[in-house]
Design a protein around this motif. Structure first.
Motif, PDB file in Angstrom:
ATOM      1  N   ASP A 137     -17.353 -11.851 -20.023  1.00  0.00           N
ATOM      2  CA  ASP A 137     -17.761 -10.633 -20.752  1.00  0.00           C
ATOM      3  C   ASP A 137     -18.742 -10.938 -21.889  1.00  0.00           C
ATOM      4  O   ASP A 137     -18.526 -10.595 -23.053  1.00  0.00           O
ATOM      5  N   PRO A 196     -12.264 -14.724 -16.757  1.00  0.00           N
ATOM      6  CA  PRO A 196     -12.109 -13.321 -16.370  1.00  0.00           C
ATOM      7  C   PRO A 196     -13.371 -12.528 -16.716  1.00  0.00           C
ATOM      8  O   PRO A 196     -13.929 -12.677 -17.805  1.00  0.00           O
ATOM      9  N   HIS A 197     -13.840 -11.706 -15.776  1.00  0.00           N
ATOM     10  CA  HIS A 197     -15.048 -10.885 -15.976  1.00  0.00           C
ATOM     11  C   HIS A 197     -16.262 -11.736 -16.337  1.00  0.00           C
ATOM     12  O   HIS A 197     -17.171 -11.258 -17.022  1.00  0.00           O
ATOM     13  N   CYS A 198     -16.267 -13.000 -15.864  1.00  0.00           N
ATOM     14  CA  CYS A 198     -17.371 -13.932 -16.177  1.00  0.00           C
ATOM     15  C   CYS A 198     -17.594 -14.048 -17.684  1.00  0.00           C
ATOM     16  O   CYS A 198     -18.717 -14.237 -18.158  1.00  0.00           O
ATOM     17  N   ASP A 252     -19.667 -19.402 -18.249  1.00  0.00           N
ATOM     18  CA  ASP A 252     -20.384 -18.617 -17.242  1.00  0.00           C
ATOM     19  C   ASP A 252     -21.883 -18.538 -17.533  1.00  0.00           C
ATOM     20  O   ASP A 252     -22.684 -18.313 -16.621  1.00  0.00           O
ATOM     21  N   ASP A 296     -12.059 -12.283  -9.659  1.00  0.00           N
ATOM     22  CA  ASP A 296     -11.065 -11.322  -9.169  1.00  0.00           C
ATOM     23  C   ASP A 296     -11.660 -10.297  -8.203  1.00  0.00           C
ATOM     24  O   ASP A 296     -10.914  -9.605  -7.504  1.00  0.00           O
ATOM     25  N   THR A 297     -12.996 -10.208  -8.145  1.00  0.00           N
ATOM     26  CA  THR A 297     -13.626  -9.289  -7.199  1.00  0.00           C
ATOM     27  C   THR A 297     -14.476 -10.008  -6.155  1.00  0.00           C
ATOM     28  O   THR A 297     -15.019  -9.368  -5.254  1.00  0.00           O
ATOM     29  N   SER A 340     -17.357 -12.210 -11.002  1.00  0.00           N
ATOM     30  CA  SER A 340     -15.988 -12.386 -11.474  1.00  0.00           C
ATOM     31  C   SER A 340     -15.078 -12.788 -10.314  1.00  0.00           C
ATOM     32  O   SER A 340     -15.099 -12.156  -9.255  1.00  0.00           O
TER      33      SER A 340
END
Length: 310
Positions: free
Chosen positions: A191, A187-189, A199, A225-226, A223
């Motif tokens: 972070d 999630p979110h690469c 990542d 999710d986008t 990411s």
């Protein structure tokens, strides 16, 4: 017209029906050779109450003709679908056909039949002693998979800078796209390492692959999710997913009937439908055949047409 070997798939699913009902269509732009016994397809026709086309050309696989058990997972159907597939590959290897198109198999039926490989892609990797690469999609969007048919818990350990860098360069060698968007894993690469460090390896692999190619082909990581936002789908045609479902879920939600499967990095051209055996409708209703028609079209043309970025 180009000759295309068609492996018949699981005989208890929708594959044989698709081949029979679309024969009149595809014979107008290619010469299909069906890797099945005419006696078997005659049995299929009897169950479907349709005539067997008189101009079908056959290259039957080895082995006996099994009984048809609609919607049942059987070792007999698994073995026949595997041998049909191997016959298609043999025709391609000997240049009797220009390409092959595969109809859907059932992986559990292959297992019951004693087939060691999970599915088509793994069997192609073994046959040609290379890393067969799976890419699915249609002219609007293609998704290449860094890892495909492995458990989710095993994905993380496969992601190394060296392996992904090699994958990216091989992918570009097969499909020389202008640009491709690479998805991260976490999630979110991650972070910045808060939720995993895979990542970081993905980012390094992208940098080194682009450096080796001397141009910025691969963009990311982004990411997941986008990644498939409307804006990204307008800008990019090719996406690279670290694992199976995160890449294929949006593809199939958007383009389920149009999408096909193409195997890259092997010495033959293999295309396939991007759906399963559909036991729930097999021998009951007419299946949607658009994926098959698109797969045959790519097998005939041999080209993936790139959508121009806007």
């Amino acid at each position: 017209m180009k000759k295309i070997a068609v492996s018949i798939g699981d005989i208890n699913g929708i594959g044989p029906q698709i081949a029979l009902t679309e024969h009149h269509h595809i014979k107008q732009f290619c010469q299909p050779i069906y890797c099945a016994h005419p006696q078997l397809l005659q049995k299929v026709c009897k169950k479907l109450d349709i005539p067997l086309p008189k101009d079908m050309e056959f290259a039957p696989p080895d082995g006996d003709i099994p009984e048809i058990s609609p919607s049942a997972i059987t070792p007999q159907s698994g073995r026949y679908s595997y041998e049909s597939f191997m016959r298609a590959c043999q025709l391609a290897d000997t240049r009797e056909v220009e390409s092959i198109c595969t109809l859907p198999i059932h992986k559990k039926a292959w297992q019951l039949a004693g087939v060691q490989e999970v599915g088509h892609t793994e069997a192609l990797s073994k046959r040609y002693q290379t890393h067969a690469m799976m890419m699915l999609g249609c002219k609007e969007m293609f998704v290449a998979l860094f890892s495909d048919h492995i458990p989710l818990k095993a994905v993380s350990q496969t992601i190394t800078q060296e392996a992904l860098q090699a994958f990216l360069k091989q992918l570009y060698g097969c499909v020389q796209m202008e640009q491709a968007l690479v998805l991260g894993l976490n999630p979110h690469c991650g972070d910045g390492g808060v939720m995993g460090d895979e990542d970081t390896s993905i980012q390094a692999a992208i940098f080194k692959a682009n450096a080796a190619l001397k141009k910025e082909v691969f963009i990311g990581p982004i990411s997941p999710d986008t990644a498939f936002s409307p804006q990204n789908r307008q800008k990019y045609q090719f996406f690279i997913s670290m694992y199976h479902d995160v890449g294929l879920a949006p593809l199939k939600a958007l383009y389920f009937y149009e999408s096909i499967n193409v195997t890259l990095n092997i010495p033959i051209l293999r295309t396939s439908v991007d759906h399963g055996v559909a036991y729930d409708i097999a021998y009951k209703t007419k299946p949607n055949t658009q994926s098959y028609l698109n797969a045959i079209d790519l097998a005939r043309s041999g080209r993936i047409h790139e959508k121009k970025s806007t």
